[in-house]
Scaffold this motif. Sequence first.
Motif, mmCIF file in Angstrom:
data_model
loop_
_atom_site.group_PDB
_atom_site.id
_atom_site.type_symbol
_atom_site.label_atom_id
_atom_site.label_comp_id
_atom_site.label_asym_id
_atom_site.label_seq_id
_atom_site.Cartn_x
_atom_site.Cartn_y
_atom_site.Cartn_z
ATOM 1 N N UNK A 1 -4.738 -4.057 8.842
ATOM 2 C CA UNK A 1 -3.924 -3.998 7.635
ATOM 3 C C UNK A 1 -4.631 -4.637 6.433
ATOM 4 N N UNK A 2 -5.919 -4.880 6.554
ATOM 5 C CA UNK A 2 -6.674 -5.480 5.457
ATOM 6 C C UNK A 2 -6.804 -4.493 4.308
ATOM 7 N N UNK A 3 -6.590 -4.933 3.066
ATOM 8 C CA UNK A 3 -6.756 -4.044 1.914
ATOM 9 C C UNK A 3 -8.144 -3.417 1.889
ATOM 10 N N UNK B 1 0.819 -1.218 0.000
ATOM 11 C CA UNK B 1 0.000 0.000 0.000
ATOM 12 C C UNK B 1 0.849 1.263 0.000
ATOM 13 N N UNK B 2 2.041 1.201 0.618
ATOM 14 C CA UNK B 2 2.873 2.400 0.748
ATOM 15 C C UNK B 2 3.683 2.694 -0.498
ATOM 16 N N UNK C 1 -4.444 5.011 5.852
ATOM 17 C CA UNK C 1 -3.738 5.992 6.672
ATOM 18 C C UNK C 1 -2.329 5.512 7.008
ATOM 19 N N UNK C 2 -2.198 4.226 7.339
ATOM 20 C CA UNK C 2 -0.874 3.673 7.633
ATOM 21 C C UNK C 2 0.064 3.856 6.436
ATOM 22 N N UNK C 3 -0.446 3.609 5.237
ATOM 23 C CA UNK C 3 0.381 3.707 4.034
ATOM 24 C C UNK C 3 0.895 5.126 3.843
ATOM 25 N N UNK C 4 0.054 6.125 4.102
ATOM 26 C CA UNK C 4 0.495 7.513 3.960
ATOM 27 C C UNK C 4 1.566 7.846 4.994
ATOM 28 N N UNK C 5 1.412 7.326 6.202
ATOM 29 C CA UNK C 5 2.439 7.545 7.225
ATOM 30 C C UNK C 5 3.747 6.861 6.815
ATOM 31 N N UNK C 6 3.639 5.595 6.366
ATOM 32 C CA UNK C 6 4.836 4.840 5.976
ATOM 33 C C UNK C 6 5.569 5.511 4.821
ATOM 34 N N UNK C 7 4.819 6.113 3.906
ATOM 35 C CA UNK C 7 5.422 6.766 2.732
ATOM 36 C C UNK C 7 5.905 8.176 3.042
ATOM 37 N N UNK C 8 5.659 8.650 4.242
ATOM 38 C CA UNK C 8 6.068 10.004 4.607
ATOM 39 C C UNK C 8 5.207 11.085 3.997
ATOM 40 N N UNK C 9 3.943 10.757 3.738
ATOM 41 C CA UNK C 9 3.045 11.684 3.037
ATOM 42 C C UNK C 9 2.108 12.448 3.983
#
Length: 346
Positions: free
Chosen positions: A327-329, A181-182, A336-344
Motif C-alpha cells: 500500500x506504499x504510495x 488513492x481511491x 491497482x488496488x485504488x482502481x478496484x476500490x473505486x470500481x474502475x
Amino acid sequence: MRRTGRTLVAVALAGAVAAGTTGWVSAGAQTPVTGPPPGTAAWRADGTAGRPLPDPAAAPHEVARFFAGLSAAERERLVRRHPLVVGNLDGAPPALRYEANRIAVRAAADPRFAALAGPGRQILAFDPRGRGQVAEVFGDLERAAQVSVLVAGSDNDAASHDAARAPHTGPRGMARALRAAAGADTAVIAWTGYTTPVGVGPDAAGGRLAEAGAARLVRFVRGLDAVGAPDPALFCHSYGSVVCGLAAHGTDARDVVVAGSPGMRAGTVSGLGTRARVWAALGPSDWISAVPHVEFAGLGHGADPAGAAFGARRVPAARAEGHDGYFAPGTDSLGAFARIAAGDVR
C-alpha cells in the motif's frame, strides 16, 4: 521433484511443531473473542424502550429495522445506556455506532485505547476484551459510492491500532493509503474485528483463529448491507487473506483482493464459493513466498492464490517492497488496488 521436496519440508515442519512445541502452544496460543459484546445481559433485560430490544445475535437487517422505528431521543437513550452493545451492533446506523464507541472507549479508561476517542475518529466497532478489536472508517460510509474493507493480518489489535509505524503499514495506515488513492467518493474500513495470531507459530500456521474471524467478518459485511452500503471490496493482507478465504462464500463482496497471502484454505478460486472477482498480489521480496503452500495436520493454508493454477486475477506488485509494502504510495500494487476500490475495473 521440486514440488515434492517442498511438500516434504512442510510435512516435516508440521510434525516438528505438533510433536515438540506443546509448551509453546499453551503459552502463546490466542483465545478468540467470540459471542455478543460486553453488556449484552443488561441490554437484553432493558425494557425502557417499551418493546423488546433486538438480540445482538439477531440478523443485521432486523437490527436495522428496529432502529429505523425509533425516535432520535430513543436512539440516544440506548447509546447512553448501552454503548458497548450499540457500538458493536451490526445493522445499527453508523453515526450512532461512532457516538457509542466514543463513549465506550472513554468508559474503558484504558490508555491502550484512549486515542480511539479522539476528535473526528469514526470507530465503527470497539471491543476491549483481550487485546481489543476495532474497526475504523475513513470517508463517509453513509454516502460513499464504493466501500472497501481492509482485513488485518497477524499481530494487530485495538491496542496497536494507533501504534507508530510506517505511514502505509498496519490496518489503519493501509486503509488510509487506499482511501487517499481511491478518491473522495470511496470509504475504506480498517477492520481488526477478530483475534489475530501473535508472531509466527501454530496460531499463524493454523486455521482456528481464521475460522472465528471469518464468522465475524461475514456478520460485519452483512451489517454494512443492512445500512444500505454498496457491496464492498475486501482487501485482505497476510493472515487476513485466510479469514477472507473462509468468509468469502458468506458475503456479498464484489471483489476479494489478497496481498502477501499464505493461502486461502481453498485449492482454486472456485473452491471459495463466491461470485466476487478474486485478485492476488505477491511482491518479489515478500518473505511469504518462501512459506510452503500446503495443508497438513491442520497446519498450512493451501494453494498459493498468486499462482497461475489458483485462477485469481494477478495484481502487479513489482514495486512493492517486503511483506508490508503493498500500500506504499507510488507502487503499482496500490495503483491497482485504488482502481478496484473505486470500481474502475471490469
